[in-house]
Design a protein around this motif. Structure first.
Motif, short mmCIF file in Angstrom:
data_model
loop_
_atom_site.label_atom_id
_atom_site.label_comp_id
_atom_site.label_asym_id
_atom_site.label_seq_id
_atom_site.Cartn_x
_atom_site.Cartn_y
_atom_site.Cartn_z
N ALA A 400 -24.98 12.33 -31.36
CA ALA A 400 -24.65 12.43 -32.78
C ALA A 400 -24.96 13.84 -33.27
N ILE A 401 -24.11 14.36 -34.14
CA ILE A 401 -24.34 15.67 -34.74
C ILE A 401 -25.16 15.48 -36.00
N LEU A 402 -26.23 16.27 -36.13
CA LEU A 402 -27.09 16.21 -37.30
C LEU A 402 -26.88 17.49 -38.11
N ALA A 403 -26.42 17.33 -39.34
CA ALA A 403 -26.06 18.49 -40.16
C ALA A 403 -26.89 18.54 -41.43
N SER A 404 -27.22 19.75 -41.84
CA SER A 404 -27.92 19.95 -43.11
C SER A 404 -26.99 20.64 -44.09
N ASN A 405 -27.05 20.19 -45.34
CA ASN A 405 -26.28 20.82 -46.41
C ASN A 405 -27.11 21.91 -47.10
N THR A 406 -28.16 22.36 -46.46
CA THR A 406 -28.99 23.40 -47.09
C THR A 406 -28.16 24.62 -47.48
N SER A 407 -28.52 25.21 -48.63
CA SER A 407 -27.79 26.39 -49.12
C SER A 407 -28.55 27.68 -48.85
N THR A 408 -29.84 27.58 -48.49
CA THR A 408 -30.62 28.81 -48.28
C THR A 408 -31.64 28.71 -47.15
N LEU A 409 -32.08 27.50 -46.80
CA LEU A 409 -33.24 27.35 -45.92
C LEU A 409 -32.92 27.67 -44.46
N ASP A 410 -33.97 27.91 -43.68
CA ASP A 410 -33.86 28.33 -42.28
C ASP A 410 -33.41 27.15 -41.41
N LEU A 411 -32.17 27.18 -40.95
CA LEU A 411 -31.64 26.08 -40.15
C LEU A 411 -32.38 25.94 -38.83
N ASN A 412 -32.87 27.03 -38.28
CA ASN A 412 -33.59 26.95 -37.01
C ASN A 412 -34.90 26.16 -37.16
N ARG A 413 -35.56 26.33 -38.29
CA ARG A 413 -36.77 25.55 -38.55
C ARG A 413 -36.42 24.07 -38.74
N ILE A 414 -35.31 23.81 -39.42
CA ILE A 414 -34.86 22.42 -39.61
C ILE A 414 -34.54 21.79 -38.25
N ALA A 415 -33.82 22.53 -37.40
CA ALA A 415 -33.47 22.01 -36.08
C ALA A 415 -34.71 21.72 -35.25
N ALA A 416 -35.77 22.52 -35.46
CA ALA A 416 -37.00 22.37 -34.69
C ALA A 416 -37.77 21.10 -35.07
N PHE A 417 -37.38 20.46 -36.16
CA PHE A 417 -38.01 19.19 -36.53
C PHE A 417 -37.50 18.05 -35.64
N THR A 418 -36.50 18.35 -34.80
CA THR A 418 -35.91 17.33 -33.92
C THR A 418 -36.16 17.71 -32.46
N ARG A 419 -35.89 16.76 -31.57
CA ARG A 419 -35.96 17.03 -30.13
C ARG A 419 -34.58 17.36 -29.58
N ARG A 420 -33.63 17.59 -30.48
CA ARG A 420 -32.23 17.86 -30.06
C ARG A 420 -31.66 19.00 -30.90
#
Length: 692
Positions: A400-420
């Motif tokens: 499954a693809i996990l997407a964020s609608n964030t407009s400013t935040l660090d996507l790499n940090r968000i991705a690091a909250f997952t194991r994928r």
């Protein structure tokens, strides 16, 4: 190009995928085929037909701006050969006959069409007019009023709609080629000469009056675009002075329009939109993941708008909220939006109910377990995003693809909250998400190529212009607009007022000035971002005048007061005496000597702040190309289309002049905000351009 003779009829098949563009080799093939058929005593008639998806979509865009585009035989030469053929030429049209494709068909003696074929002269959308006789032949084929409307609007018309005009001799029933061959044999039995569209009169009971009416209508809606006016001029010339003079004038107008900045801007946008989907290290044949079921976390304004995009495309959506009342409000808002469309006749009641039936509202994360794509649309705070993504990581299925609608935040940090992290991507929709065309697709350090390819393909399905951004604070659009807003706030401090700044940039062509935009979005959103900046970048100076506004509780339209006052139930922005007094007091507190700031300075400081930050974004590789930045601003931020986006506008002004202005503003109060980007200085020194 394919040439074959079938029972005395030469069949010339245009074969230049995907839409049989009239490139040089295709033009040459048609001309050689016409000459070959006319020199063969066994051939009695000719059929022009398209292979594959279309008769012809017109010019071959791969040849634009290359010598081949004007290399003989030109389309004018080919049409003349078709028209002068001693043997009857029949154009057999299916699916698409647009631009030069329609002009070619108009040069034939006879035309038959399959039902549902789209017929258009769309050159006006590129800031041009038809350049191979379209303004002269189409009015003679379909009548003045129909032709003028088609040419000025550039929109396609179905072949059945034109069935009773002289454009078509027959609407085919069954196989198009078989019908064309039968027609060709009958035409061959007729005595020549065969009819030419150019010899037909232009029929209208009051041509002069109608042309003037059309001119007045165009003046009201196309004041920034010269092409629609020139279309009318060329048609009028043909009405008043005949085909030959009309044809010569059309060519003169075409050559003049090609040189206009407006046409250049429209062509830049046309190619920029197509180029945005091409990613250097992601081949077009990259396998994509199957996306049938969408999950959306958050049923607020953004979440509901995001969900509507997928419902409109016929995809099922699981809409998740944490509280029942919030979920009910979200569903009710979606229904209300669809009902508003239905009232305007844009949606039938059956389609409305079909779309609503595709939504599964839920309060349970487990209901997202079978989703192929899950988009988070919750509050813009990293801690909140972390909670969501940790839960999604637990329940989402593999792949499954996990997407964020964030407009400013660090996507790499968000991705690091997952194991994928390879399955994580940014999908930044713009509000209202069901209306705005732009989708910023944010590529994280570990985002898999097939994930990126899948989302880019999906964007087309939901009719978005997708632009890829790397990871940085604010990505492309919001990172640039922050500098734009900084300059607007500094100018308040230095001597301007909100209404003057908005008025100046709106006169330049923006859909909305910075202060009206901020009131619409909510001033508290910018306040939250600035508070984070104060912590993370304490050396970065901002005018605190906007903070003072928020401390007054003036968050914009939603509170009835922002930079402007708003009357209940209305959106008119009314200048506020209280805000003006607050600005004057703030300037005094800062020891700022207020001065008169002219509109030219306002526009330069706002637009060149975008350009300078855009150049830095290119240097850092956040955007792959300047046209991507322009597409972000044309489709998401209301930059005037006829100026082509901030980077093309800088090219038009000249980078030498841009850098000179930046250095001038660096000497003024608040000048520390101005430092020419290295890319700006390099291009200024070499007379270079952002867009090659």
């Amino acid at each position: 190009m394919d040439y074959a003779v079938r029972d005395g009829v030469a069949v010339i098949t245009l074969d230049n995928p995907p839409v049989n563009g009239l490139g040089h080799s295709t033009r040459l093939g048609i001309l050689e085929g016409v000459e070959r058929a006319n020199g063969d005593a066994n051939v009695r008639a000719l059929v022009l037909i398209g292979a594959g998806k279309a008769f012809s979509g017109g010019a071959d865009i791969t040849e634009f701006n290359t010598p081949k585009a004007t290399q003989e035989p030109t389309l004018m030469t080919v049409i003349e050969a078709v028209e002068e053929s001693a043997k009857p030429v029949i154009a057999a049209i299916h699916a698409v006959a647009m631009g030069g494709g329609l002009e070619l068909a108009l040069g034939a003696h006879y035309r038959i069409a399959a039902p549902g074929a789209q017929i258009a002269l769309p050159e006006v959308k590129l800031g041009l007019l038809p350049g191979a006789g379209g303004t002269q032949r189409l009015p003679r084929a379909v009548g003045l009023e129909t032709a003028l409307n088609m040419i000025v609007a550039g929109a396609p018309v179905l072949s059945e709609t034109l069935a009773q005009t002289a454009l078509f001799d027959e609407i085919a029933d069954g196989d198009l080629l078989d019908a064309a061959l039968r027609f060709a044999r009958r035409a061959a039995d007729r005595e020549g000469p065969h009819p030419k569209v150019r010899n037909r009169p232009i029929e209208h009971p009051n041509a002069e009056g109608f042309i003037q009416f059309a001119r007045n209508s165009v003046a009201a809606v196309a004041k920034h675009f010269p092409a629609p006016h020139k279309c009318i001029d060329a048609i009028e010339k043909g009405v008043q002075e005949g085909f030959e003079r009309g044809l010569a004038f059309e060519r003169e107008c075409f050559l003049a329009l090609v040189q206009t900045p407006e046409s250049r801007a429209l062509r830049h946008a046309f190619f920029g939109e197509r180029a945005a989907g091409k990613i250097a290290d992601v081949p077009s044949n990259t396998p994509v993941r199957k996306i049938e079921r969408i999950g959306v976390v958050g049923a607020g304004t953004m979440g509901g708008g995001i969900a509507m995009n997928f419902l409109n495309a016929g995809l099922s959506v699981v809409l998740l909220e944490t509280k029942q009342d919030a979920l009910d409000r979200g569903i009710a808002t979606i229904r209300r939006n669809y009902e508003a469309q239905a009232k305007k006749g844009k949606l039938t009641q059956d389609k409305l109910e079909a779309r609503m039936a595709l939504i599964q509202p839920t309060l349970a994360y487990d209901d997202l377990a079978h989703a192929d794509l899950i988009i988070e649309a919750v509050f813009e705070e990293l801690g909140v995003k972390e909670q969501v993504f940790r839960q999604l990581d637990e329940i989402a299925k593999p792949g499954a693809i996990l997407a964020s609608n964030t407009s400013t935040l660090d996507l790499n940090r968000i991705a690091a909250f997952t194991r994928r992290p390879d399955d994580v991507i940014g999908m930044h929709f713009f509000s209202p998400a069901n209306v705005m065309k732009l989708l910023e697709v944010v590529r994280g350090e570990k985002t898999a190529k097939d994930v990126l390819a899948t989302v880019m393909q999906l964007a087309k399905k939901i009719r978005k212009t997708a632009v890829v951004s790397g990871v940085c604070d604010g990505f492309i659009g919001n990172r640039m607009v922050e500098q734009y807003i900084r300059q607007a706030l500094f100018m308040l401090e230095e001597g301007a007022l909100p209404a003057q700044i908005d008025r100046a940039i709106e006169k330049f062509g923006f859909a909305m000035g910075p202060f009206r935009m901020s009131d619409l979005a909510g001033n508290d959103i910018g306040w939250a971002i600035r508070k984070r900046r104060y912590r993370e970048q304490p050396d970065l100076r901002y005018s605190r005048v906007a903070d003072r506004l928020c401390e007054m509780g003036r968050f914009g339209q939603k509170t009835g007061a922002g930079w402007y006052d708003y009357e209940p139930g209305r959106r008119d922005a009314l200048p506020s005496k209280a805000v003006d007094e607050m600005i004057f007091a703030y300037s005094q507190e800062q020891g700022a000597a207020r001065r008169r700031i002219g509109d030219e300075e306002i526009v330069e400081r706002l637009v060149f702040s975008l350009v300078n930050e855009g150049a830095k974004i290119l240097e850092e590789g956040i955007a792959a190309k300047a046209s991507d930045i322009d597409m972000v601003y044309l489709t998401g931020y209301g930059f005037p289309l006829w100026r082509g986006g901030p980077m093309l506008y800088a090219d038009t002004v000249g980078l030498y002049n841009v850098e000179r202005a930046i250095r001038k503003y660096a000497q003024q109060p608040n000048g520390e905000a101005w430092q020419p980007a290295a890319r700006v200085s390099e291009l200024a020194a070499s007379a270079g351009r952002f867009n090659g």
